[in-house]
Every structure is written in structure tokens, then in C-alpha cells.
Design an enzyme around this catalytic site. Structure first.
Site, PDB file in Angstrom:
ATOM      1  N   ASP A  36      30.457  64.739  57.751  1.00 40.59           N
ATOM      2  CA  ASP A  36      31.622  65.223  57.013  1.00 40.59           C
ATOM      3  C   ASP A  36      31.319  66.549  56.337  1.00 40.59           C
ATOM      4  OD1 ASP A  36      32.934  62.977  57.801  1.00 40.59           O
ATOM      5  OD2 ASP A  36      32.837  61.948  55.866  1.00 40.59           O
ATOM      6  N   ALA A  37      30.105  66.689  55.829  1.00 34.94           N
ATOM      7  CA  ALA A  37      29.727  67.924  55.134  1.00 34.94           C
ATOM      8  C   ALA A  37      29.780  69.123  56.084  1.00 34.94           C
ATOM      9  CB  ALA A  37      28.326  67.776  54.544  1.00 34.94           C
ATOM     10  N   GLU A 117      52.600  46.275  75.349  1.00 39.06           N
ATOM     11  CA  GLU A 117      51.707  46.765  74.295  1.00 39.06           C
ATOM     12  C   GLU A 117      52.120  46.172  72.955  1.00 39.06           C
ATOM     13  OE1 GLU A 117      52.101  51.010  73.447  1.00 39.06           O
ATOM     14  OE2 GLU A 117      53.965  50.998  74.573  1.00 39.06           O
ATOM     15  N   LYS A 119      53.505  45.921  69.192  1.00 33.11           N
ATOM     16  CA  LYS A 119      54.570  46.646  68.500  1.00 33.11           C
ATOM     17  C   LYS A 119      54.078  47.051  67.113  1.00 33.11           C
ATOM     18  CE  LYS A 119      59.433  46.303  67.154  1.00 33.11           C
ATOM     19  NZ  LYS A 119      59.224  46.667  65.738  1.00 33.11           N
ATOM     20  N   CYS A 433      57.500  51.621  25.237  1.00 38.85           N
ATOM     21  CA  CYS A 433      57.012  50.395  25.876  1.00 38.85           C
ATOM     22  C   CYS A 433      55.626  50.637  26.466  1.00 38.85           C
ATOM     23  CB  CYS A 433      57.977  49.966  26.980  1.00 38.85           C
ATOM     24  SG  CYS A 433      57.457  48.474  27.847  1.00 38.85           S
TER      25      CYS A 433
END
Length: 696
Positions: A36-37, A117, A119, A433
Site C-alpha cells: 500500500d505504501a 448467477e 443476485k 438532549c
């Protein structure tokens, strides 16, 4: 500044290709090659190049996935060919009936080949690609017209911004935006951390994320896209549904790994049963299977009924149910003041999840179902994360059961509870409240309300949990020492926030009204109130009849305003703010005396002298309205750099167009300038058609 060098152009193109490839590996194939870096480094490099040279930012740039500026509203998008819904089969017998109807229509006796397939339980969308580039995305809507959500769909990383392989010159790809179960749980955990209500289920989360006016919010949500078909197509046409799906996959789309082509309706039934057994193990929510005739030529012969194709059907799974007992029904106060009865249950497993609570929605629902405290009830999950009570088992009652009564006073703050006329929801109207205070605080300090910079979510949580702030008025009692003692708040941050609070004391009346969080009162209504009534005292004392004299306010909104200011606690909180120096400023312009009263403006393109929000705010202060679409009723279209189709629409409708310079002059108080044919044209070109190849 000179343009990018040849070397820079090549580097930008290489970065786009590399980032798009890694997006595909990660989000479609689930097979990342880099950390990721490292991905972030590549992304940041491209982002900096595009910031330095805006011409490098093409429609297929991966940097567009971070989101675009907020929209005022969605525009309608007409589907080139209708996105029809599917007829449902609720049993295997109804599935067999579907097969018989098709055979009879086609005059066939032999078994048909079907494409099957799962749904997906998400939001259906259509993606348009021209020259392999993603140019438009829209929701299904009513099947004929949806909402254009292009900027939001660009943030979904499994949607390719540019097609791979050998794409046609024009194609509409259809599919479902979903939120994976794991991502949904993470989002709800984050919602709870922020003091926000959790989403009911992944489908609601996905649909709500796609329909955000601010695409930066969509970009923060982890959404996935699965393609399931093709709409309009220019170029070579596949012969079967199976071939179409293979082609879609070659373009870079994620498709269902569980799809299968089978022969005969008995094999279809076996497929549906196998998927239903697999249901809880899938990483996303499904609510059935989709069955389509595989041969596209046969699909054409079968055609369509009024609302659905004859060649496809949705087989719906049976809901997941369980039986348990309601131990108690407890009123729960949400951040908007809505009071929801929640059933506390004897813990039971429903669809693989242990459930101890279920929503009962509202009093009307409780009475309609006849649910009592102590009842043995049937729970239904049906793919939803938050289950609902289906019905009580009245034959199991022993006389100890008792009805739930909605409290007359809020269980959190003691303010009176009201049920607005025409609504099913009871509400607490108390401004102080504690159940609502975090949500009210976030709204109060937000950019479009009092705009107090430095008030983050974590800070609000600390202030409320430590009881430093008990209502919104307490914001104006905060001092540097108190703030500096809080977590992550140093002396400088505390000083900056105190200064921001002091500055907010003089915000205009429209912002102040919007900040109060009066139900049904947003920016536009707050501005109308401030414009027509002028002072806070006049608004506090307004009657329903006087409010109805304001064009923008209807009966429901008028009732809500009167109810809010009739609550002594709300008025006391406002008086407390005034005693602490809050003095909402009257709008400097507005009403019938404003030079732009009643006019409607549309903004398009980038403005150099001000932001889009500053332009809108200025227009509203002058009594004008701002719209996101051009019509014959539009007064002016303001055109900045790189305008879109709105400028062209203005020209076609004969709507006057203002350059940014002319717009700035108008805002400065000058007389209305003579409209010109197009921005930057100069007087000599006024009224003349644009040159060939211009932006219009």
C-alpha cells in the site's frame, strides 16, 4: 507557466497505466503485487504532476477517484435503452412455470440453455464508455431515467476508468454497486465511533454512498462493482450471455465467480439450491439468483413485457427466520430526535448472526403487527444485518404480556415528545438532549452552518463525554485553558479554536438558523426565513400563518419551525447563546429590495476569483437562487474556465451568459451587464455563434 515537457507527459502516462493496473490487480483480481505504501507513492507522484500541469488530468486519471466538488443536486440521466426490472420466482415451481412460458412462446420442446448467477443485493447502475474511456455513470432509477452519479462512480476502484483488451467505440456496461460484508461492518463501526446511526444493511450503505452529493464522502466508503450485462453496444455483438460476460471480464471488470451456464430448468434449480447453501459464506449479500436465456438471438425473439424482459427471471431465496422472545421494548433516541422502539430479545442465532435486538420501526408498526412486551415472535433477517420482527406467535401468550406505550417525555432529557402531523415517527424536540447533542454539535459547527474551524469529531466526543458541553450554547463558554487540557489539543490549537468561536458569534442569521438543526430547515429555508423576516426575534415569534406567507415554506415546514421555537428549552438555549455574545447578523441583502431577488443562476467551469461555494453564498445574499441545471427559467449562466455542457445548454435555450469578470462586477453592485454570447467573447462578438471547435 510553460506546459509539461515530453518527459513529463510520458511519466504521467506511465504512472496512470501503472496505477490503473495495480487497482485492477487489487480490487478485481484480489492479487496485489506491491505494498500500500508503494501504491501511495505512485499516486502522490501523479497527483503532484497533475496539480502542477492541470492539462495532464484526463477523464481516465486515477486521481479522479478521490472525489469532486459537491453537487447541489443530481441531474437526470436518460438510459439509451431501458434498464428493466426482473419478474420474481418465489419457488422452484414458479421457476418451472417460467421455463414452460418461454418454451411455449418460442414453440420449442427441447431444453433451453440458461446463464445463471447470484443476485447481488446492491444498487444497479449503468456505465457509459466512449473510446474506451468512462464518461458517464447513472443509477437505474425508474428504468427509463436515473440520476447521473459519474463523479461518485469514479471513486469505486473496481470500475475501470479506461477499458482494457479490445473494447468497442461505445458501450454501456450494467452492473451492481455493493458493499462487501467486511467493509460494511467496518463502516458501521466507524459510524458508531462518530456517534452516527449505523446503516441497516450493506445495500442501504451502498445505495446511500453512491447517492452522496459530495463524492469525497463516496470515496471514503469501500464500494465494489460487479458487472452483469451490456446495454447499448456499437461494434461486434456476442452471440450468448456467457460470451458477453467473458468479454466484459476482458475489459477489466469484476464479474461473479459463481456464474454457471446450464441446460434445462432442473439444472437451474440445482444451481439455485447450491447458491442458497453457499449464501452465508459469500463475501457480499445476495437475495437470490438471476436466470437468463443464454442465446442472445432467443432473447431478442422473446422480447419484453411492459416492465420486465421475458427471457430473464429472479429466483428469490426464502428469508432467514428464527423464533425468540421479546424481553422488553425500549425507546431509543436518535441524533435527529427520532424515537424508535427497539425490541430487546432473548439472544438467538439468525442466519449465522447472534441477535439480541431488533427494530420495531414506529408505533404504527407495533400496532399493525400487534406486538406486546413478552411476546414470542418470529424474527426475519432476509440478508439484512439488522433483523425485524415479522409477527408475534399469539398462541404462545400466557397473559403476562403487556403493550408498549410511547413516553410523553424524552427518556434522555425530559423534553416533551411530539408526533408531527402526517408523520409516523415520534420526536424529542429538546435542543439540549444528550442523545442528540453530538449530532447537533456536528451540524452546528459545520462549514455550511456556523463554520467553526477546528471542531473535529474526536473533540466533540471528548467535550460531551466529559460533560464540558451539554448543549450547543456551551460552545461559546469554552476557553483556551479548558481546551488545551483535552487530548490532542495543544496551546496553539486551543487558541486558534477560541478565536474561531469568537468569530462565529457574528455569523449571519441564515447560517445561525441552519445551525440550529430545526427539522426540515436546511440552507435554502434558513435563507428564506432570514431574508423575509429579518431578525431572530421575528422568527422566534412567527406564527404558522405568517410563515406560510413565505413562498419557500409549506405547512409541514411551518409546523416544524413553530414547534421548535415553542419548546422553552430551545429558546432558553438561544438566549444563553445571546448572553455569551452570539449576535446573528441580518443579511445585508435580500428580500424584494435586492437587485437579484427572484433570479436563478447556474455556475459552470472553474472560477479563478472565488470558490464555487463563495459564489453561491454571494448570490444567496443578494436574494438569488442557485440551480444545478439550466432551463428556460434560468436568469444567467456564469461561465468560468473549462465549462461543461451547461454553457451549451444556455446558448441553445437563449439564456444570457456572464463571464467571471462580469459576474464579479454584478456582485460588486454594478448594474446588470449586457449579456454576451459566450464567456470571454468581448463586445464585438456578442450575439455571434461560437467559432468552430470552441467549448460550446
Amino acid at each position: 507557466m510553460s506546459g509539461p515537457t515530453e518527459e513529463t507527459l510520458l511519466r504521467a502516462e506511465a504512472l496512470k497505466a501503472e496505477i490503473n493496473r495495480h487497482n485492477y490487480l487489487y480490487h478485481v483480481l484480489d492479487a496485489p503485487e506491491i505494498s500500500d505504501a508503494r501504491f501511495d507513492e505512485l499516486f502522490l507522484e501523479l497527483q503532484r504532476l497533475e496539480e502542477k500541469y492541470p492539462s495532464l488530468r484526463t477523464p481516465d486519471s486515477p486521481t479522479l477517484r478521490v472525489g469532486a466538488p459537491p453537487l447541489a443536486e443530481f441531474v437526470q440521466a436518460l438510459h439509451p435503452s431501458p434498464m428493466l426490472g426482473l419478474e420474481n420466482a418465489m419457488s422452484l415451481e414458479e421457476l418451472a412455470d417460467f421455463d414452460q412460458r418461454i418454451k411455449k412462446f418460442l414453440g420449442m420442446e427441447e431444453d433451453l440453455v440458461y446463464s445463471c448467477e447470484p443476485k447481488f443485493d446492491g444498487l444497479a447502475v449503468e456505465l457509459t464508455y466512449e473510446g474506451a474511456t468512462f464518461v458517464r455513470g447513472s443509477t437505474r432509477g425508474d428504468g427509463v431515467t436515473g440520476e447521473e452519479v459519474t463523479a461518485n462512480l469514479r471513486t469505486v476502484r473496481s470500475i475501470p476508468l479506461r477499458l482494457s483488451g479490445n473494447p468497442p467505440p461505445l458501450v454501456d456496461v450494467r452492473g451492481e454497486v455493493v458493499m462487501l460484508t467486511e467493509d460494511f461492518r467496518s463502516l458501521n463501526a466507524m459510524q458508531e465511533d462518530r456517534g452516527l446511526p449505523p446503516f441497516a444493511n450493506p445495500r442501504n450503505a451502498a445505495a446511500g454512498s453512491v447517492r452522496q452529493l459530495d463524492s469525497k464522502i463516496t470515496a471514503e466508503r469501500k464500494l465494489s462493482f460487479f458487472a452483469y450485462g451490456i446495454g447499448r453496444l456499437e461494434g461486434e455483438t456476442p452471440s450468448t450471455q456467457e460470451e458477453a460476460m467473458d468479454i466484459i471480464s476482458s475489459w477489466g471488470f469484476r464479474i461473479s465467480e459463481n456464474r454457471k451456464t446450464v441446460k434445462g430448468i432442473e439444472a437451474v434449480a440445482e444451481f439455485c439450491n447450491s447458491i442458497e447453501r453457499l449464501r452465508e459464506k459469500l463475501p457480499f449479500e445476495i437475495d437470490g439468483c438471476v436466470i437468463k436465456v443464454n442465446d442472445l438471438a432467443l432473447q431478442t425473439r422473446l422480447g419484453e413485457k411492459s416492465r420486465s424482459p421475458r427471457w430473464a427471471i429472479a429466483y428469490k431465496f426464502k428469508p432467514v427466520q428464527a423464533v425468540t422472545r421479546i424481553l422488553d421494548i425500549v425507546p431509543s433516541v436518535g441524533r435527529t430526535g427520532a424515537i424508535t422502539p427497539v425490541a430487546h430479545l432473548m439472544p438467538v442465532q439468525v442466519g449465522g448472526v447472534v441477535v439480541s435486538r431488533a427494530t420495531l420501526h414506529n408505533m404504527d408498526e407495533i400496532e399493525r403487527k400487534g406486538v406486546l412486551i413478552g411476546d414470542t415472535v418470529v424474527l426475519q433477517r432476509a440478508g439484512d444485518v439488522i433483523p425485524e420482527v415479522v409477527r408475534p406467535l399469539t398462541e404462545k401468550r400466557d397473559g403476562s404480556e403487556r403493550p408498549f406505550v410511547m413516553p410523553k417525555a424524552c427518556p434522555e432529557c425530559g423534553s416533551h415528545v411530539v408526533r408531527p402531523e402526517g408523520e409516523v415517527v415520534y420526536r424529542c424536540e429538546g435542543l439540549d438532549c444528550p442523545a442528540q447533542i453530538k449530532g447537533r454539535l456536528r451540524n452546528f459547527v459545520s462549514r455550511r452552518a456556523m463554520d467553526i474551524d477546528g471542531f473535529g469529531v474526536k473533540l466533540i466526543e471528548q467535550l460531551v463525554e466529559q460533560k464540558i458541553v451539554r448543549d450547543v450554547a456551551d460552545i461559546f463558554k469554552l476557553d483556551k485553558e479548558t481546551l488545551a487540557s483535552l487530548e490532542r489539543m495543544g496551546q496553539k490549537s486551543a487558541e486558534n479554536l477560541v478565536n474561531a468561536i469568537e468569530e462565529a458569534k457574528g455569523r449571519d442569521l441564515a447560517r445561525f438558523l441552519n445551525a440550529l438543526g430545526i427539522r426540515h430547515v436546511g440552507e435554502a429555508t434558513a435563507h428564506a426565513l432570514a431574508t423575509r423576516l429579518g431578525t431572530l426575534e421575528a422568527i422566534i415569534g412567527a406564527t404558522k400563518e405568517s410563515l406560510l406567507d413565505i413562498e419557500e415554506i409549506g405547512p409541514e415546514v411551518a409546523s416544524s419551525i413553530v414547534e421548535f421555537f415553542s419548546d422553552e428549552k430551545n429558546v432558553a438555549s438561544i438566549r444563553k447563546m445571546q448572553s455569551l455574545g452570539v449576535n446573528p447578523a441580518p443579511l445585508s441583502y435580500g428580500g424584494e429590495a435586492s437587485p437579484l431577488a427572484g433570479m436563478t443562476f447556474v455556475l459552470t467551469g472553474s472560477l479563478a476569483r472565488m470558490t464555487r461555494e463563495e459564489a453561491k453564498e454571494s448570490l444567496k445574499r443578494l436574494g438569488a437562487k442557485v440551480s444545478s441545471s439550466v432551463s428556460s427559467k434560468t436568469s444567467y449562466v456564469v461561465v468560468g474556465e473549462d465549462p461543461g455542457s451547461k454553457a451549451k445548454a444556455a446558448r441553445e435555450l437563449g439564456v444570457p451568459i456572464l463571464s467571471e469578470e462580469e459576474f464579479a462586477s454584478l456582485l460588486a453592485g454594478a448594474k446588470k451587464p449586457a449579456p454576451v454570447a459566450f464567456a470571454g467573447s468581448g463586445a464585438a462578438n456578442a450575439g455571434k455563434p461560437p467559432a468552430q471547435g470552441s467549448l460550446f
